[in-house]
Design an enzyme around this catalytic site. Structure first.
Site, PDB file in Angstrom:
ATOM      1  N   ARG A  28       0.651  -0.893  -0.687  1.00  0.00           N
ATOM      2  CA  ARG A  28       0.195   0.171  -0.222  1.00  0.00           C
ATOM      3  C   ARG A  28       0.973   1.538   0.330  1.00  0.00           C
ATOM      4  NH1 ARG A  28      -3.145  -1.263   5.300  1.00  0.00           N
ATOM      5  NH2 ARG A  28      -1.356  -1.405   5.827  1.00  0.00           N
ATOM      6  N   ASN A  46      -6.330  -2.852   1.445  1.00  0.00           N
ATOM      7  CA  ASN A  46      -6.157  -4.693   2.607  1.00  0.00           C
ATOM      8  C   ASN A  46      -7.384  -4.972   1.989  1.00  0.00           C
ATOM      9  OD1 ASN A  46      -2.911  -5.186   1.924  1.00  0.00           O
ATOM     10  ND2 ASN A  46      -2.705  -4.660   4.001  1.00  0.00           N
TER      11      ASN A  46
END
Length: 103
Positions: A28, A46
């Site tokens: 990320r 996620n």
């Protein structure tokens, strides 16, 4: 004409889901960094399925570059097995601002 179109480049938005070893590998953070480097806006997070999902918006050529990065590169220790891109569409103006990690 919007700013993106005057450069001969339309704005697009696309949703993505990345499969493989993509959690616990700073995926990320690197996605956010790459999006900002390319001048894109969007978000990334996620999932409980072990994938990473998100959306990117910006000039079409930069979004294409981001799609290549998401499907082939990712974070240094990630292993991407598959990348899915859906809902790609032209937009008149950016609907998001900045690039954020969602939780």
């Amino acid at each position: 004409m919007s700013e993106g179109e005057s450069a001969g480049n339309k704005l697009v938005s696309v949703d993505f889901e990345i499969f493989g070893h993509v959690q616990g590998v700073c995926f990320r953070m690197y996605t956010e960094k790459e999006g900002l480097r390319l001048g894109l806006v969007g978000w990334v997070k996620n999932t409980f399925r072990g994938t990473v999902v998100g959306q990117v918006q910006g000039p079409a050529d930069m979004v294409e570059e981001m799609k290549v990065w998401l499907s082939k590169e990712g974070s240094p220790t990630s292993r991407i097995t598959r990348a899915s891109f859906t809902n790609q569409r032209s937009i008149d103006k950016l609907e998001l601002s900045g690039f954020k990690t969602r939780f």
